[in-house]
Design an enzyme around this catalytic site. Structure first.
Site, mmCIF file in Angstrom:
data_model
loop_
_atom_site.group_PDB
_atom_site.id
_atom_site.type_symbol
_atom_site.label_atom_id
_atom_site.label_comp_id
_atom_site.label_asym_id
_atom_site.label_seq_id
_atom_site.Cartn_x
_atom_site.Cartn_y
_atom_site.Cartn_z
ATOM 1 N N ASN A 99 0.820 -1.210 0.000
ATOM 2 C CA ASN A 99 0.000 0.000 0.000
ATOM 3 C C ASN A 99 0.854 1.260 0.000
ATOM 4 O O ASN A 99 1.935 1.292 0.579
ATOM 5 C CB ASN A 99 -0.938 0.003 1.204
ATOM 6 N N ILE A 100 0.307 2.284 -0.621
ATOM 7 C CA ILE A 100 1.014 3.563 -0.674
ATOM 8 C C ILE A 100 0.416 4.542 0.332
ATOM 9 O O ILE A 100 0.836 5.687 0.405
ATOM 10 C CB ILE A 100 1.014 4.133 -2.115
ATOM 11 N N HIS A 116 5.865 -0.472 -2.741
ATOM 12 C CA HIS A 116 5.445 0.332 -3.891
ATOM 13 C C HIS A 116 5.506 1.838 -3.629
ATOM 14 O O HIS A 116 4.819 2.610 -4.296
ATOM 15 C CB HIS A 116 4.025 -0.079 -4.327
ATOM 16 N N CYS A 124 10.958 13.939 -8.811
ATOM 17 C CA CYS A 124 10.976 14.620 -10.098
ATOM 18 C C CYS A 124 10.928 13.599 -11.239
ATOM 19 O O CYS A 124 11.691 12.629 -11.240
ATOM 20 C CB CYS A 124 12.240 15.481 -10.185
ATOM 21 N N CYS A 155 15.350 22.064 -11.437
ATOM 22 C CA CYS A 155 15.503 21.578 -12.814
ATOM 23 C C CYS A 155 14.251 21.812 -13.646
ATOM 24 O O CYS A 155 14.221 21.484 -14.825
ATOM 25 C CB CYS A 155 15.870 20.091 -12.815
ATOM 26 N N THR A 193 -4.696 -9.131 0.016
ATOM 27 C CA THR A 193 -4.010 -8.956 -1.264
ATOM 28 C C THR A 193 -4.494 -9.988 -2.270
ATOM 29 O O THR A 193 -4.744 -11.138 -1.914
ATOM 30 C CB THR A 193 -2.469 -9.016 -1.108
ATOM 31 N N SER A 194 -4.617 -9.552 -3.522
ATOM 32 C CA SER A 194 -5.079 -10.471 -4.570
ATOM 33 C C SER A 194 -3.934 -11.354 -5.055
ATOM 34 O O SER A 194 -4.158 -12.331 -5.760
ATOM 35 C CB SER A 194 -5.660 -9.675 -5.744
HETATM 36 P P1 NAD Z 1 -5.917 -5.620 -4.984
HETATM 37 O O1 NAD Z 1 -6.797 -4.443 -5.145
HETATM 38 O O2 NAD Z 1 -5.407 -6.323 -6.182
HETATM 39 O O3 NAD Z 1 -6.677 -6.743 -4.125
HETATM 40 C C1 NAD Z 1 -7.304 -6.473 -2.912
HETATM 41 C C2 NAD Z 1 -7.588 -7.788 -2.219
HETATM 42 O O4 NAD Z 1 -8.159 -7.499 -0.955
HETATM 43 C C3 NAD Z 1 -8.582 -8.686 -2.964
HETATM 44 O O5 NAD Z 1 -8.051 -10.005 -2.982
HETATM 45 C C4 NAD Z 1 -9.853 -8.626 -2.101
HETATM 46 O O6 NAD Z 1 -10.568 -9.829 -2.119
HETATM 47 C C5 NAD Z 1 -9.274 -8.328 -0.728
HETATM 48 N N1 NAD Z 1 -10.153 -7.571 0.154
HETATM 49 C C6 NAD Z 1 -11.037 -6.589 -0.162
HETATM 50 N N2 NAD Z 1 -11.608 -6.096 0.943
HETATM 51 C C7 NAD Z 1 -11.078 -6.759 1.992
HETATM 52 C C8 NAD Z 1 -11.260 -6.692 3.398
HETATM 53 N N3 NAD Z 1 -12.104 -5.823 3.957
HETATM 54 N N4 NAD Z 1 -10.535 -7.540 4.187
HETATM 55 C C9 NAD Z 1 -9.663 -8.429 3.630
HETATM 56 N N5 NAD Z 1 -9.453 -8.536 2.303
HETATM 57 C C10 NAD Z 1 -10.152 -7.709 1.495
HETATM 58 O O7 NAD Z 1 -4.738 -5.133 -4.042
HETATM 59 P P2 NAD Z 1 -3.220 -5.579 -3.916
HETATM 60 O O8 NAD Z 1 -3.154 -7.065 -3.861
HETATM 61 O O9 NAD Z 1 -2.676 -4.777 -2.807
HETATM 62 O O10 NAD Z 1 -2.464 -5.175 -5.278
HETATM 63 C C11 NAD Z 1 -2.773 -4.165 -6.164
HETATM 64 C C12 NAD Z 1 -1.998 -2.854 -6.085
HETATM 65 O O11 NAD Z 1 -2.936 -1.940 -5.622
HETATM 66 C C13 NAD Z 1 -0.842 -2.713 -5.152
HETATM 67 O O12 NAD Z 1 0.278 -2.387 -5.885
HETATM 68 C C14 NAD Z 1 -1.185 -1.495 -4.260
HETATM 69 O O13 NAD Z 1 -0.107 -0.574 -4.237
HETATM 70 C C15 NAD Z 1 -2.315 -0.853 -4.972
HETATM 71 N N6 NAD Z 1 -3.362 -0.198 -4.158
HETATM 72 C C16 NAD Z 1 -3.060 0.377 -2.962
HETATM 73 C C17 NAD Z 1 -4.057 0.976 -2.218
HETATM 74 C C18 NAD Z 1 -3.683 1.623 -0.891
HETATM 75 O O14 NAD Z 1 -2.567 2.121 -0.750
HETATM 76 N N7 NAD Z 1 -4.595 1.614 0.087
HETATM 77 C C19 NAD Z 1 -5.374 0.990 -2.681
HETATM 78 C C20 NAD Z 1 -5.650 0.409 -3.922
HETATM 79 C C21 NAD Z 1 -4.633 -0.194 -4.651
#
Ligand code: NAD
EC number: 2.3.1.286
Length: 254
Positions: A99-100, A116, A124, A155, A193-194
């Site tokens: 997560n960011i 990430h 920049c 820059c 995470t997916s």
């Molecule tokens: P993803 O969006 O691909 O998957 C999210 C996963 O979380 C899914 O498998 C879903 O079933 C599960 N999920 C949804 N709600 C949930 C809950 N309440 N409790 C438990 N699980 C739950 O996310 P990812 O795997 O992190 O990868 C995708 C990219 O998305 C990453 O690179 C990330 O940086 C970015 N991202 C980050 C944020 C953030 O910073 N909050 C938000 C959206 C996407």
């Protein structure tokens, strides 16, 4: 749930590997949720690339301003808080997140490894340097989709978010720290995470290969590849406190 709680109770070194799902319970949509805002017709995977920024920097910058505003309004949920409490129990806990957002830090976790990058550290696009100080707060309230990014004074390059875009490499030192933590842990909790964004998705597999037990927590069943894994189906904000509370708050019933 009880078996996962027991695994954690018996562990000395724990890695907590998180994805967008842990922040979903704080109101931050994952990439699998349909966007209902002004961004409903956009695909995040198409906005989060260097090419998209080259073609339309204002659109990409506007997208990240919107995401920053969303995070600023959100608060850590019970899962982020339980992860921070786990580190207070004397165990070595390393948080590795995709997560960011900064919700782990705001919950009290320290030393979080952001694979990430982070929303709050723009750099920049031309010279890749991080400006000494940059305040984006005045840009928080975006009137529309597109907002011209500020420029780095030295820059004149456009600022881009300090995050890893699709097609970009992870910072080597950050990746190495995450791999070392995964190789050295007894238990890895993989939360929300997916598992489709690589190389981040390798982290649980690296832990498994090193003999660690892996507990997946997701709202959907996680397909298991090894007898060392288990899958808990449920929301992070419910499951994580449930498995952490027996050691963080002894006396509470799972
Ligand atoms: P993803 O969006 O691909 O998957 C999210 C996963 O979380 C899914 O498998 C879903 O079933 C599960 N999920 C949804 N709600 C949930 C809950 N309440 N409790 C438990 N699980 C739950 O996310 P990812 O795997 O992190 O990868 C995708 C990219 O998305 C990453 O690179 C990330 O940086 C970015 N991202 C980050 C944020 C953030 O910073 N909050 C938000 C959206 C996407």
């Amino acid at each position: 749930m009880k078996a996962a709680a027991e695994l954690i109770a018996g562990a000395k070194r724990i890695v907590v590997f998180t994805g967008a799902g842990i922040s979903a319970d704080s109101g931050i949509p994952t990439f699998r949720d349909p966007l209902t805002s002004i961004w409903a017709h956009y695909d995040p995977e198409k906005l989060e690339t260097a090419n998209a920024f080259r073609e339309n920097a204002a659109l990409v910058w506007g997208w990240y301003l919107w995401r920053r505003a969303l995070v600023a309004q959100a608060s850590p949920n019970a899962a982020h808080l339980a992860v921070a409490q786990l580190a207070q129990t004397g165990r070595e806990v390393t948080v590795v997140t995709q997560n960011i957002d900064d919700l782990h830090e705001r919950a009290g976790s320290s030393g979080v490894i952001h694979l990430h990058g982070a929303l709050d550290l723009p750099k920049c696009f031309a010279c890749h340097r991080t400006p000494a100080s940059v305040s984006l707060d005045h840009q928080f309230v975006s009137e529309g989709l597109s907002v011209e990014p500020p420029r780095r004074p030295r820059c004149n390059g456009k600022l881009r978010p300090g995050v890893v875009w699709f097609g970009e490499d992870l910072p080597t030192a950050v990746w190495k720290r995450a791999v070392q933590a995964a190789q050295g842990c007894d238990v890895l909790l993989s939360i929300g995470t997916s598992g489709v964004v690589f190389p981040a998705a390798e982290i649980p597999r690296i832990a498994l290969k090193s003999g660690a037990r892996v507990v997946h927590i997701n709202t959907t069943e996680t397909p298991l590849e090894s007898p060392l894994e288990m899958s808990l189906v449920g929301r992070a904000a419910i499951c994580v406190p449930a498995i952490v509370s027996p050691i963080a708050m002894p006396g509470e019933v799972v």
